[in-house]
Design a protein around this motif. Structure first.
Motif, PDB file in Angstrom:
ATOM      1  N   GLN A  62       0.827  -1.205   0.000  1.00  0.00           N
ATOM      2  CA  GLN A  62       0.000   0.000   0.000  1.00  0.00           C
ATOM      3  C   GLN A  62       0.867   1.264   0.000  1.00  0.00           C
ATOM      4  O   GLN A  62       0.628   2.191  -0.774  1.00  0.00           O
ATOM      5  CB  GLN A  62      -0.923   0.012   1.221  1.00  0.00           C
ATOM      6  CG  GLN A  62      -2.098  -0.955   1.150  1.00  0.00           C
ATOM      7  CD  GLN A  62      -2.915  -0.907   2.438  1.00  0.00           C
ATOM      8  OE1 GLN A  62      -2.436  -1.306   3.491  1.00  0.00           O
ATOM      9  NE2 GLN A  62      -4.137  -0.400   2.341  1.00  0.00           N
ATOM     10  N   GLN A 242     -12.339   1.210   6.906  1.00  0.00           N
ATOM     11  CA  GLN A 242     -12.151   0.478   5.664  1.00  0.00           C
ATOM     12  C   GLN A 242     -10.754   0.740   5.103  1.00  0.00           C
ATOM     13  O   GLN A 242     -10.219   1.847   5.218  1.00  0.00           O
ATOM     14  CB  GLN A 242     -13.202   0.895   4.633  1.00  0.00           C
ATOM     15  CG  GLN A 242     -14.629   0.590   5.056  1.00  0.00           C
ATOM     16  CD  GLN A 242     -14.864  -0.899   5.236  1.00  0.00           C
ATOM     17  OE1 GLN A 242     -14.584  -1.701   4.337  1.00  0.00           O
ATOM     18  NE2 GLN A 242     -15.365  -1.281   6.405  1.00  0.00           N
ATOM     19  N   ASP A 245      -7.578   1.667  -0.893  1.00  0.00           N
ATOM     20  CA  ASP A 245      -7.219   0.772  -1.990  1.00  0.00           C
ATOM     21  C   ASP A 245      -6.509   1.544  -3.089  1.00  0.00           C
ATOM     22  O   ASP A 245      -7.162   2.122  -3.970  1.00  0.00           O
ATOM     23  CB  ASP A 245      -8.481   0.098  -2.532  1.00  0.00           C
ATOM     24  CG  ASP A 245      -8.161  -0.912  -3.629  1.00  0.00           C
ATOM     25  OD1 ASP A 245      -6.965  -1.187  -3.856  1.00  0.00           O
ATOM     26  OD2 ASP A 245      -9.111  -1.427  -4.257  1.00  0.00           O
ATOM     27  N   ALA A 247      -5.028   0.419  -5.580  1.00  0.00           N
ATOM     28  CA  ALA A 247      -5.237  -0.197  -6.886  1.00  0.00           C
ATOM     29  C   ALA A 247      -6.431   0.441  -7.593  1.00  0.00           C
ATOM     30  O   ALA A 247      -6.470   0.541  -8.825  1.00  0.00           O
ATOM     31  CB  ALA A 247      -5.454  -1.703  -6.720  1.00  0.00           C
ATOM     32  N   HIS A 248      -7.419   0.879  -6.815  1.00  0.00           N
ATOM     33  CA  HIS A 248      -8.611   1.510  -7.384  1.00  0.00           C
ATOM     34  C   HIS A 248      -8.355   2.965  -7.736  1.00  0.00           C
ATOM     35  O   HIS A 248      -8.698   3.430  -8.824  1.00  0.00           O
ATOM     36  CB  HIS A 248      -9.771   1.405  -6.385  1.00  0.00           C
ATOM     37  CG  HIS A 248     -10.975   2.189  -6.781  1.00  0.00           C
ATOM     38  ND1 HIS A 248     -11.736   1.874  -7.887  1.00  0.00           N
ATOM     39  CD2 HIS A 248     -11.540   3.299  -6.231  1.00  0.00           C
ATOM     40  CE1 HIS A 248     -12.729   2.749  -8.009  1.00  0.00           C
ATOM     41  NE2 HIS A 248     -12.624   3.617  -7.015  1.00  0.00           N
ATOM     42  N   ASP A 249      -7.748   3.703  -6.812  1.00  0.00           N
ATOM     43  CA  ASP A 249      -7.484   5.131  -7.021  1.00  0.00           C
ATOM     44  C   ASP A 249      -6.376   5.550  -6.060  1.00  0.00           C
ATOM     45  O   ASP A 249      -6.634   5.813  -4.894  1.00  0.00           O
ATOM     46  CB  ASP A 249      -8.750   5.947  -6.763  1.00  0.00           C
ATOM     47  CG  ASP A 249      -8.521   7.444  -6.944  1.00  0.00           C
ATOM     48  OD1 ASP A 249      -7.391   7.848  -7.266  1.00  0.00           O
ATOM     49  OD2 ASP A 249      -9.485   8.215  -6.748  1.00  0.00           O
ATOM     50  N   THR A 252      -6.583  10.152  -5.215  1.00  0.00           N
ATOM     51  CA  THR A 252      -7.606  10.858  -4.434  1.00  0.00           C
ATOM     52  C   THR A 252      -7.399  10.744  -2.934  1.00  0.00           C
ATOM     53  O   THR A 252      -7.488  11.757  -2.221  1.00  0.00           O
ATOM     54  CB  THR A 252      -9.013  10.373  -4.821  1.00  0.00           C
ATOM     55  OG1 THR A 252      -9.229  10.637  -6.212  1.00  0.00           O
ATOM     56  CG2 THR A 252     -10.078  11.081  -4.000  1.00  0.00           C
TER      57      THR A 252
END
Length: 309
Positions: A62, A242, A245, A247-249, A252
């Motif tokens: 991460q 949570q 991620d 990998a998603h964004d 932001t």
């Protein structure tokens, strides 16, 4: 701030990084890198009952995906037992610690609570009340007022009887958080500890351990923390945070964390973490961080809302 900072980020591998931990990681990374300094990664995997081996790799993946790279090898607290034992020997020799045989249930019965939780009443200060039991070791916190000078939160002070004598080695032999982090910060040469303001009271204990062990005293900078939707607790793995991620964004969340820390948003959203961090570094101003400000998840429309602490 003058000179190059040596900072660190020290997550526990109990789950993946969430937005609150990204705020702490970004703030400490920027504080070090903006001065041309070093930034270390330490994995606080002391507690075998809570640490999840797979999370060690997840956290590193991460951080790298967000562009928050570190210097040198990762330091694992689970491999630092000899250093902690040497520090404990020194504390025992000076009389700074004592054996405590009280159970958690006994301590909790009628305990007063302070900023670090249940306050130990000092039952075993004169000697263990149950010598036949396995014993923890507690640090004798000197009586009186304790002050911490913090670059963001200002001067924070509390009386010793609001903290109590904390454990530096548990009954099962596991080294306590305060001792381990103090020894490791000195080992890494950390000059500035930049972390969440929920850990500000812990600085009292760590400052005393630095004094007892003749270790350098780093500067403190405690960042505001993200809160749970009802605003009553810090957002954490224990309160259902949570994972972020990348990998998603991957951009932001970094920009959101940057803005939460009081910095001016970029005129346009960068395409990559590397592009954003290159833009952010020369614009980082720690003095813009609002002391005590909190970001609360679950505001109107399910987004984020700010409120004063």
């Amino acid at each position: 701030m003058n000179g190059r900072i040596i900072g660190r980020f020290a997550p526990s591998p109990t789950g993946p990084l969430h937005f609150g931990s990204l705020i702490a990681a970004l703030g400490s990374w920027l504080s070090a890198r903006a001065t041309g300094g070093r930034w270390h990664l330490r994995i606080d995997d002391l507690d075998p009952d809570r640490s999840i081996a797979a999370m060690t790799n997840t956290i590193q993946v991460q951080l790298e995906a967000f562009g928050l790279t570190w210097d040198g090898p990762v330091l694992y607290q689970s491999e630092r037992g000899d250093a902690y034992a040497a520090a404990l020997d020194r504390l025992k020799a000076s009389g700074a610690v004592y054996r405590c045989t009280c159970t958690r249930r006994e301590i909790g019965a009628g305990a007063r609570y302070g900023p670090l939780g249940a306050i130990y009443a000092g039952t075993c200060r004169g000697g263990p009340t149950h010598p036949e039991r396995a014993a923890a070791l507690r640090l004798r916190l000197p009586a009186g007022r304790h002050e911490i000078a913090d670059r963001i939160q200002g001067t924070w002070s509390t009386d010793a009887d609001r903290i109590g004598d904390v454990i530096v080695r548990r009954r099962n032999g596991v080294t306590g958080y305060h001792l381990a982090t103090t020894v490791d910060d000195a080992f890494l040469g950390v000059t500035d500890i930049v972390r969440g303001s929920d850990l500000l009271p812990a600085a009292v204990i760590q400052n005393e351990l630095q004094r007892q062990l003749d270790l350098p005293a780093p500067a403190w900078a405690h960042l505001p923390v993200m809160m749970t939707p009802d605003g009553t607790d810090k957002l954490s793995k224990q309160t259902g945070a949570q994972a972020v991620d990348p990998a998603h964004d991957p951009v932001t969340p970094l920009v959101d964390a940057w803005c939460f820390l009081g910095q001016t948003a970029p005129p346009e959203t960068p395409d990559t973490p590397a592009e954003f961090l290159a833009w952010a570094l020369p614009r980082w101003e720690e003095t813009r961080i609002p002391p005590g400000e909190r970001l609360v998840a679950g505001g109107p429309g399910g987004g984020l809302r700010r409120e004063g602490a």
